[in-house]
Structure formats: structure tokens, C-alpha cells
Design a protein around this motif. Structure first.
Motif, short mmCIF file in Angstrom:
data_model
loop_
_atom_site.label_atom_id
_atom_site.label_comp_id
_atom_site.label_asym_id
_atom_site.label_seq_id
_atom_site.Cartn_x
_atom_site.Cartn_y
_atom_site.Cartn_z
N MET A 189 6.07 -2.11 -0.98
CA MET A 189 5.91 -3.00 -1.56
C MET A 189 4.24 -2.74 -2.70
O MET A 189 3.66 -3.27 -3.45
CB MET A 189 5.72 -4.21 -0.24
N CYS A 190 4.04 -2.03 -1.52
CA CYS A 190 1.92 -1.66 -2.00
C CYS A 190 2.41 -0.20 -2.63
O CYS A 190 1.18 0.04 -3.89
CB CYS A 190 0.90 -0.71 -1.36
N GLY A 191 3.64 -0.19 -3.63
CA GLY A 191 4.00 0.78 -3.94
C GLY A 191 4.00 1.43 -5.58
O GLY A 191 4.63 0.29 -5.99
N SER A 192 4.24 2.49 -6.66
CA SER A 192 5.26 2.69 -7.18
C SER A 192 5.70 3.93 -7.11
O SER A 192 5.62 4.86 -7.68
CB SER A 192 4.10 3.20 -8.33
N ASN A 193 7.55 3.32 -6.71
CA ASN A 193 8.18 4.69 -6.37
C ASN A 193 9.22 5.35 -7.17
O ASN A 193 8.57 4.67 -8.41
CB ASN A 193 9.38 3.64 -5.07
N SER A 194 9.26 6.17 -6.80
CA SER A 194 9.97 7.12 -7.67
C SER A 194 12.02 7.21 -7.99
O SER A 194 12.42 7.74 -8.56
CB SER A 194 10.07 8.74 -7.47
N CYS A 234 0.13 10.33 -4.80
CA CYS A 234 -0.16 9.54 -4.34
C CYS A 234 0.27 9.90 -2.61
O CYS A 234 -0.46 9.68 -1.52
CB CYS A 234 0.53 8.18 -3.89
N THR A 235 1.54 10.33 -2.40
CA THR A 235 2.87 11.07 -1.12
C THR A 235 1.57 12.79 -0.71
O THR A 235 1.66 12.63 0.27
CB THR A 235 3.68 11.25 -1.44
N VAL A 265 -6.38 6.29 2.02
CA VAL A 265 -4.97 6.20 1.31
C VAL A 265 -5.77 6.36 0.49
O VAL A 265 -6.49 5.77 -0.46
CB VAL A 265 -5.29 4.45 2.09
N GLY A 266 -4.48 6.07 -0.48
CA GLY A 266 -4.64 6.38 -2.31
C GLY A 266 -3.67 6.16 -3.01
O GLY A 266 -2.45 5.59 -3.01
N LYS A 267 -4.21 5.57 -4.38
CA LYS A 267 -2.69 4.95 -5.33
C LYS A 267 -3.41 4.55 -6.52
O LYS A 267 -3.99 5.11 -7.17
CB LYS A 267 -2.48 3.19 -4.48
N VAL A 268 -2.21 5.33 -7.19
CA VAL A 268 -2.45 5.19 -8.64
C VAL A 268 -2.18 4.36 -9.10
O VAL A 268 -1.58 3.38 -8.84
CB VAL A 268 -1.83 6.20 -8.95
#
Length: 361
Positions: free
Chosen positions: A79-84, A253-254, A265-268
Motif C-alpha cells: 500500500m505504501c509502495g510504488s511497485n515494479s 528504495c528496496t 525508511v525511504g520512499k520515492v
């Protein structure tokens, strides 16, 4: 009105010649939101894009949706991610849809080319047409559907700004950044959901709050802290325990969260925004002074949205703050100072971060 100019934060060289330069804005804050260091304009109004996902997920948690539908930490990380759009991301999206008795057609995002080159090559070979479950924002959308279900409101238009869920999300995001509702501006993101804009230091504050919540909950237990603090700590734990769900194989991020093993914790966010929350340690204590060991947060916005430059700046900020070990920086070396090669694999240039953080009064 004169156009503002900023000293380049990143320089790209080719054959020793400056090819491009990239301006950046940086804000570093403590757990109370106090501005410690800056570069450029730390108060730049910034569309933070997907860097806002943890705050949007906070609104979902506070509807009771995660517990009601049995979502685990990996689901929350998605939910918090920008997945591949890797197979594991698409499969988990569909599993989450099943938990809330929803269909892919209920999602109000669209399919798009994946962030991952490997996934894209596979799709081309198979002549695959991606649907909403293949969106990099799939987890956020399923989370919003679940929240609408938990609120007992219609799910058909959950994405619209006037929907009861989005009104709740707007309020939660503002609170998480320490702002009144009117202190946040809103636009529509690429995935069709509202996306917030606020001053860059407020994004740093949000991520410092995530790290601080993890510290407080770890020290006292979730039952001894306010519900919101426990929810923020839950988000931190989910993202750092499942960094592969936040981005994907080989993504920044990963790699960043894997390298630091739960310490940050890090997020683009699209078009050059990034935020990091760092848990309290002897390394952060060098900056938090009389407050003792406290969490830190920092946020970066590249003026031109360049992603390679963004990654270089994020790692450089960590280096200047003294956050990390030689082994951790080695894991991030290809992002910190990437080399540029031509089609024959011959090195032709490189990327160099030039920022110098300035202490704030």
C-alpha cells in the motif's frame, strides 16, 4: 518577477566536461519538525507524489480496514509502495482484492508500462496488456477500496476528491504533516488518486514522525503509546520489513532499506521527490543536540525531476549526516556516484553530488 537560480546540487560529466547540472532542494528536520540543515529552498511547495503514500496508508489503517480484512505487514508495505509490477506484486494485489471481495475492475487506476525493464521485456515477449492490478500504485488503490468498505461508503467513486474517504485522507495527511487542512494543496496523480502538495520540510517531518514512532513503540510497546503513534510505527515496520514490496528488484528504495536493515525508511515520489526517516542512534544524536538521541527526517526535491541525480543526492545527504557504515555506503555506491557508459560498455562519464548542507539557526 526574476527567476530563482540555485547552485547545482549534481553535476553530470562526460569526458571531464560538464554536460548537465541539476538543482535540488533539501530539508533535514528533527523529530519535532525543527529545521536542522538545508540546501536550496527547504520550504519549496512540493507535489510529493508517491512519497505521500505512508500518510495515505495511515488514513486506511485508522478506518480499521487492515484488521477487519486481515491484511498483514507485506500488504501494508505494498500500500505504501510504488511497485515494479513483478509477479509477486501483481499476485499480492489480487490476493488483497480477494480479501475484500472486490474485483480488479473496481480499481480506478490504469495499467501502464512497468518500472522494471525485466518485467517490461517479459510483457513484450508475451504480448501482455497490463490492467489495474499491474499498476505501480496497485497496493494504494486496494487499500483505498478496503478503507471505503470499512467506512461502509460506496466504492465506485472512492478515487474522487469529494468522496468521504478522500475527505478523510486529506484530513489525515494534513495532520500527519502538522498542518491544518487548508495548509495542503491537492492535484490528481498519475494513478488517478488525489496527491498532496506542501512545503518540503513538512515531508521531512512526516518521515521523522515515522522513525520516531518506531522508536517510541519499540521502547514502550504498542499498547503504551497513542493509537496514531502505533499506526505510524506499524507503517515503518511494514516498509522496512518488506522493502521488496515498496519498490522491487534492484530499485533504490528496496536497496536502501535492505542496506540499513530497519534503521531507516525511504520512499520515492515521481518527478524527483524523496523522503527518509532515520531512527534515533548515536549517529543522529550528533545533530539533535540537547534533545539527545532522536529520530531525523529529510526530504529532497530535484528541480528537474532527474531520478539519477535524486538518488545521488539522497545518499550524499546520508553521508554528510554521518548516517551509515562503509559497508552500507558500498551497497549504495552505484546510486551515489554512478558511472556512465556507452553502448559498447566503455565508461564515458559520471554523476557527482555537490551539495553542502547548511546548518540552520
Amino acid at each position: 518577477m526574476a527567476k530563482q537560480t540555485f547552485e547545482p546540487a549534481v553535476t553530470v560529466y562526460r569526458g571531464g566536461i560538464v554536460e548537465t547540472t541539476h538543482a535540488a532542494h533539501i530539508a533535514v528536520v528533527d523529530a519535532d519538525g525543527r529545521l536542522l540543515y538545508a540546501w536550496g529552498d527547504p520550504h519549496r511547495l512540493t507535489l510529493v507524489r508517491s512519497a505521500a503514500k505512508p500518510a495515505q496508508a495511515l488514513a486506511v489503517i485508522e478506518t480499521g480496514a487492515l484488521d477487519r480484512f486481515g491484511f498483514d505487514d507485506a500488504d501494508l508495505a505494498l500500500m505504501c509502495g510504488s511497485n515494479s509490477s513483478e509477479d509477486r506484486h501483481v499476485a499480492r494485489t489480487r490476493q488483497m482484492l480477494a480479501k475484500i471481495a472486490a474485483q480488479e475492475s473496481d480499481m480506478r487506476c490504469g495499467g501502464h508500462p512497468p518500472i522494471s525493464d525485466a518485467v517490461y521485456r517479459d510483457w513484450i515477449k508475451r504480448d501482455f496488456t497490463p490492467g489495474p492490478a499491474c499498476s505501480n500504485c496497485s497496493g494504494k488503490h486496494v487499500g483505498m477500496l478496503a478503507a471505503a468498505r470499512a467506512m461502509a461508503v460506496p466504492i465506485d467513486d472512492y478515487h474522487l476528491p469529494e468522496h468521504p474517504l478522500q475527505i478523510r485522507v486529506r484530513h489525515t495527511v494534513a495532520q500527519a504533516c502538522g498542518l491544518p487542512d487548508e495548509g495542503v494543496q491537492w492535484a490528481i496523480d498519475g494513478c488517478n488518486l488525489p496527491t498532496p502538495a506542501f512545503e518540503l520540510d513538512r515531508l521531512a517531518r512526516l518521515y521523522a514522525s515515522l522513525a520516531d514512532a518506531a522508536d517510541l513503540t519499540g521502547a514502550q510497546g504498542s499498547g503504551a503509546v497513542p493509537a496514531r503513534t502505533a499506526a505510524l510505527a506499524r507503517i515503518y515496520r511494514a516498509m522496512t520489513s518488506h522493502p521488496e514490496m515498496v519498490a522491487g528488484e534492484g530499485r533504490f528504495c528496496t536497496t536502501l532499506m535492505e542496506a540499513f536493515g530497519g534503521a531507516l525508511v525511504g520512499k520515492v515520489g515521481a518527478d524527483g521527490s524523496y523522503a527518509v526517516g532515520v531512527r534515533a542512534s548515536a549517529q543522529t544524536a550528533r545533530h539533535t543536540g540537547e534533545a539527545g538521541q532522536r529520530a531525523l527526517g529529510f526530504a529532497v526535491k530535484m528541480e528537474d525531476g532527474n531520478q539519477a541525480a535524486l538518488h545521488a543526492v539522497v545518499v550524499e545527504v546520508l553521508a554528510q549526516l554521518g548516517i551509515g557504515t562503509p559497508a552500507q555506503f558500498e551497497a549504495l555506491a552505484r546510486f551515489h556516484a554512478p558511472r556512465i557508459s556507452n553502448t559498447k560498455g566503455i565508461e564515458t562519464g559520471g554523476v557527482s553530488a555537490k551539495v553542502k548542507l547548511a546548518a540552520q539557526e
